[in-house]
Design a protein around this motif. Structure first.
Motif, PDB file in Angstrom:
ATOM      1  N   SER A 159      -5.786  23.158  24.772  1.00  0.00           N
ATOM      2  CA  SER A 159      -5.145  22.792  23.516  1.00  0.00           C
ATOM      3  C   SER A 159      -6.085  22.027  22.599  1.00  0.00           C
ATOM      4  N   THR A 271      -4.796  35.395  27.520  1.00  0.00           N
ATOM      5  CA  THR A 271      -5.390  34.282  26.775  1.00  0.00           C
ATOM      6  C   THR A 271      -6.711  34.673  26.131  1.00  0.00           C
ATOM      7  N   LEU A 274      -5.518  37.154  23.117  1.00  0.00           N
ATOM      8  CA  LEU A 274      -4.421  36.723  22.249  1.00  0.00           C
ATOM      9  C   LEU A 274      -4.880  36.402  20.832  1.00  0.00           C
ATOM     10  N   LEU A 291      -2.326  29.254  18.572  1.00  0.00           N
ATOM     11  CA  LEU A 291      -1.488  29.842  19.623  1.00  0.00           C
ATOM     12  C   LEU A 291      -1.939  29.380  21.005  1.00  0.00           C
ATOM     13  N   LEU A 292      -3.247  29.287  21.212  1.00  0.00           N
ATOM     14  CA  LEU A 292      -3.744  28.785  22.489  1.00  0.00           C
ATOM     15  C   LEU A 292      -3.363  27.323  22.693  1.00  0.00           C
ATOM     16  N   ILE A 295       0.187  27.258  24.035  1.00  0.00           N
ATOM     17  CA  ILE A 295       0.171  27.527  25.479  1.00  0.00           C
ATOM     18  C   ILE A 295      -0.272  26.283  26.244  1.00  0.00           C
ATOM     19  N   ASN A 334       4.675  38.592  30.217  1.00  0.00           N
ATOM     20  CA  ASN A 334       3.689  39.470  29.590  1.00  0.00           C
ATOM     21  C   ASN A 334       4.288  40.815  29.192  1.00  0.00           C
ATOM     22  N   SER A 337       6.195  40.317  26.065  1.00  0.00           N
ATOM     23  CA  SER A 337       5.364  39.953  24.916  1.00  0.00           C
ATOM     24  C   SER A 337       4.897  41.174  24.144  1.00  0.00           C
ATOM     25  N   LEU A 346       5.070  35.699  18.551  1.00  0.00           N
ATOM     26  CA  LEU A 346       3.949  35.257  19.368  1.00  0.00           C
ATOM     27  C   LEU A 346       4.101  33.799  19.792  1.00  0.00           C
ATOM     28  N   TYR A 349       6.497  33.791  22.672  1.00  0.00           N
ATOM     29  CA  TYR A 349       5.786  34.280  23.855  1.00  0.00           C
ATOM     30  C   TYR A 349       4.889  33.196  24.444  1.00  0.00           C
ATOM     31  N   CYS A 350       4.170  32.463  23.595  1.00  0.00           N
ATOM     32  CA  CYS A 350       3.253  31.427  24.071  1.00  0.00           C
ATOM     33  C   CYS A 350       3.985  30.311  24.809  1.00  0.00           C
ATOM     34  N   GLY A 354       3.097  29.776  28.587  1.00  0.00           N
ATOM     35  CA  GLY A 354       2.571  28.481  29.010  1.00  0.00           C
ATOM     36  C   GLY A 354       3.330  27.904  30.193  1.00  0.00           C
TER      37      GLY A 354
END
Length: 485
Positions: A159, A271, A274, A291-292, A295, A334, A337, A346, A349-350, A354
């Motif tokens: 993050s 990841t 993405l 987005l990461l 997660i 997944n 997603s 998205l 989904y994240c 996560g």
């Protein structure tokens, strides 16, 4: 020679004290080792433009780095067993930093593979595995919680490193960003410096309350024979195998290796792809990198929470099935997603990815420690990582090639989800059929024989043999609480 990992087998895990400092270091090392290979995908678009390569080529940077982290497992095990955790981690920190500094001066993608992927990956490997080994030596009763907290380093760093990488690229370009990241990786040397080996304590040296047993020392006077035995005992750790292949005789370990090979084929693919997927949908660069971070933020809370649950008395013997549930959950996430076609989808989904990814990360090494125990963990982990490195090397580049060929990210997410679901089902079914049922039958047979062979607890004078009764009772309780461990 430094104290090897095996030298600490005779020391009692303190479950605290300096162990919390060791845990913090493992937290940082895990963060760099797992988060950086994913966060490097932030630089993919710039690398593709400068070097004139495609998605599969840039995805190979992460896959080779992860393959080095996994494939160098036996090398790390041998070095740890020979020199100890601290020297190995110090060398690893220098290699990790040096690789990224050298990567900032590369002029083609091949040079980037050698520096950023191979050298930095090897350096991270020499930090990652010893830190996990030290967790097993410093924690026993609180080990599930410790593993969960250490694993939380991955989402915390993910993050941070992902948006930080985007900011560095915007201000300094990818070369300046790599140079700064190389300086940050020098902190791995600091983490290695605090990995103080535990001191061994011989049985009988201490009495109740930790006081020296002076009476025993007076009664047992040293003799020539005892001196020879003591000398042999001191020399014994030096004769320990540098890499013990006998751990592969364990059925539970074989089942775990097969399941993890299937898992690693697709675990890191979402990841890695993405950010590029979001950018291709028209999402701005910074929002795509964020987005990461989503997660990672969810993962931060998922891993310690999962570690607490895994340490519960009725859950810990069944952690293999808990791990299977986490794999199926991640696979279903997944698969679902693939229907996300806008930024809001998205984000949803994240969040679920996560959560499920954090469960997998918190449980994977705890399950392995439960199967082989802390004394064999070094060799087992090295062999497991070596086998998984093949899957890591195949997974991400294959996914990138599918995207380049079909221009379809949904196909990749379906494939990855199916792999994780299959691995979870296999692990649960194989663990139940090959381990639980067999162990239950063997225990039932042993129990029947003990019931027939045990002498009566009372003799003719009604004197109860309490020692025998207590021994049988403790044996039964140990099996019930131990479970698969």
């Amino acid at each position: 020679m430094g104290a090897g990992a095996g030298d600490q087998s005779g020391a009692h895990p303190p479950d605290g004290g300096w162990g919390w400092v060791v845990l913090l270091s493992c937290f940082m090392v895990t963060g760099f080792s797992y988060a950086f290979p994913k966060a490097i995908s932030v630089y993919s678009k710039e690398l593709m433009r400068d070097f004139g390569v495609g998605n599969s080529d840039t995805a190979r940077i992460s896959s080779i780095m992860l393959a080095m982290i996994y494939g160098s497992g036996p090398v790390s095990s041998i070095m740890v067993n020979k020199f100890g955790c601290r020297p190995v981690m110090l060398i690893g920190g220098v290699l990790a930093a040096g690789g990224m500094v050298a990567a900032s001066f590369t002029t083609n993608i091949i040079q980037l593979y050698v520096t950023a992927s191979v050298i930095t990956g090897l350096g991270l490997a020499l930090n990652f595995q010893p830190s996990l080994i030290m967790i097993g030596h410093y924690f026993d009763r609180r080990r599930p919680l410790a593993n969960g907290l250490a694993a939380a380093g991955s989402p915390v760093f993910l993050s941070v490193l992902s948006p930080l990488g985007q900011v560095l690229v915007d201000h300094y370009g990818w070369r300046g960003a790599f140079l700064i990241i190389g300086g940050l990786l020098l902190n791995c040397c600091t983490c290695g410096a605090v990995m103080r080996p535990l001191e061994r304590r011989r049985r009988g040296d201490q009495g109740a309350g930790g006081e020296p047993n002076t009476q025993q020392s007076r009664e047992t006077q040293p003799s020539k024979l005892s001196d020879r035995e003591t000398k042999k005992q001191r020399e014994q750790p030096q004769k320990k195998k540098l890499l013990d292949f006998s751990v592969l005789r364990d059925k539970g370990l074989v089942i775990y290796i097969i399941a993890k090979f299937i898992v690693v084929l697709g675990l890191f693919v979402p990841t890695i792809l993405l950010v590029n997927y979001a950018k291709d949908l028209g999402v701005p660069d910074r929002d795509a990198a964020f987005l990461l971070s989503i997660i990672g933020f969810v993962d931060i809370f998922a891993r310690p929470t999962c570690g607490i649950v895994a340490g519960l008395r009725w859950v810990r013997p069944r952690n293999a099935f808990f791990f299977s549930l986490a794999l199926v959950f991640n696979g279903l996430t997944n698969v679902c997603s693939a229907w996300c076609t806008d930024y809001r989808g998205l984000v949803v989904y994240c969040v679920f990815f996560g959560l499920s990814y954090g469960m997998v990360g918190a449980l994977q090494f705890e399950v392995l420690m439960g199967i082989v125990g802390p004394d064999s963990f070094s060799s087992a982990l090295g062999l497991v990582l070596l086998i998984e490195s093949v899957a890591v090397l195949i997974g991400a580049p294959l996914a990138g090639r599918l995207v380049d060929a079909y221009k379809n990210y949904e196909l990749v997410f379906y494939l990855v989800g199916g792999q994780l679901i299959a691995a979870g089902v296999f692990l649960s079914v194989a663990s139940y059929c090959c381990l639980w049922r067999t162990k239950a039958k063997d225990t039932a047979t042993v129990g029947d024989k003990d019931a027939e062979a045990d002498p009566p607890l009372t003799d003719g004078n009604c004197n109860i043999d309490w020692a025998k009764h207590e021994e049988n009772h403790c044996h039964a309780v140990t099996w019930k609480e131990g479970g698969m461990e």
